[in-house]
Design an enzyme around this catalytic site. Sequence first.
Site: not given
Length: 256
Positions: A96, A213, A234-235
Amino acid sequence: MNIKPIVAGNWKMYKTLSEGVSFVGNIRKRILDKEKVKVIFCPPFNSLFSIVETLDGTSFGVGAQNAHHESQGAFTGEISVEMLKSMGVQYVIIGHSERRHIFGESDTWVNRKIHAVLDGGLIPIFCIGESLEDRQKNQTMEILHRQIKMGLDGLDFIDPEKIIIAYEPVWAIGTGETATRDQVAEAHESVKSILCEMFDEQSSSVPILYGGSVNEKNATELIETEGVDGFLIGGASLKEDSFCSIIAQVTTNYKG
Ligand code: 13P
């Protein structure tokens, strides 16, 4: 070969044990159509075992975010593939960009880890991607080429069911800025051709995920992009509604 799309959530260093277990328990109840998409949770080490238990008997996958290449030894703070396997973990994120850039992991280390994960019978989610500077200097394809060549060095073949590649442009991670469809399509096409150059034709069926994103607003457009077989998120993987919405969009719109 038909590729089943994949939606993987990389939780990074978020969620305590109880938060993680309750999160996957809730998602388990909400995702009904599990046939069409493989959903993988990659929590921090602390929650892996309990999350495997919570998801027992389902087709959800569980992955770790890192592993050491040695099987055991005096490596404070590290964890081995064998240890992950003994907890029921099936996937491991390797290379990563946060590991590469914050913790200084080189392509050589990434390569050792890929070998260790494959030798241990787990599935690597092998991350590659260029920095903003690389892109501005028009070096994106060169960087991807180097990362793939070095990361997969020493392998004679790759089985499309036993490895996943995630293209994550560093400048799109956690920034709210997504790569355009053309940029993503170009990068994914290039990854496929590098794989075919290194291995046989079969390697064109290796799933290639996009990460950076991804959210519920751009998921449909991205999954409809040529060469995108799913996402590493991710988020937006930390919130039930956004994660479920992305899974639903992939289920409906992935054309393969
Ligand atoms: P974001 O989805 O938060 O941009 O993170 C992407 C990522 O790093 C997944 O591994």
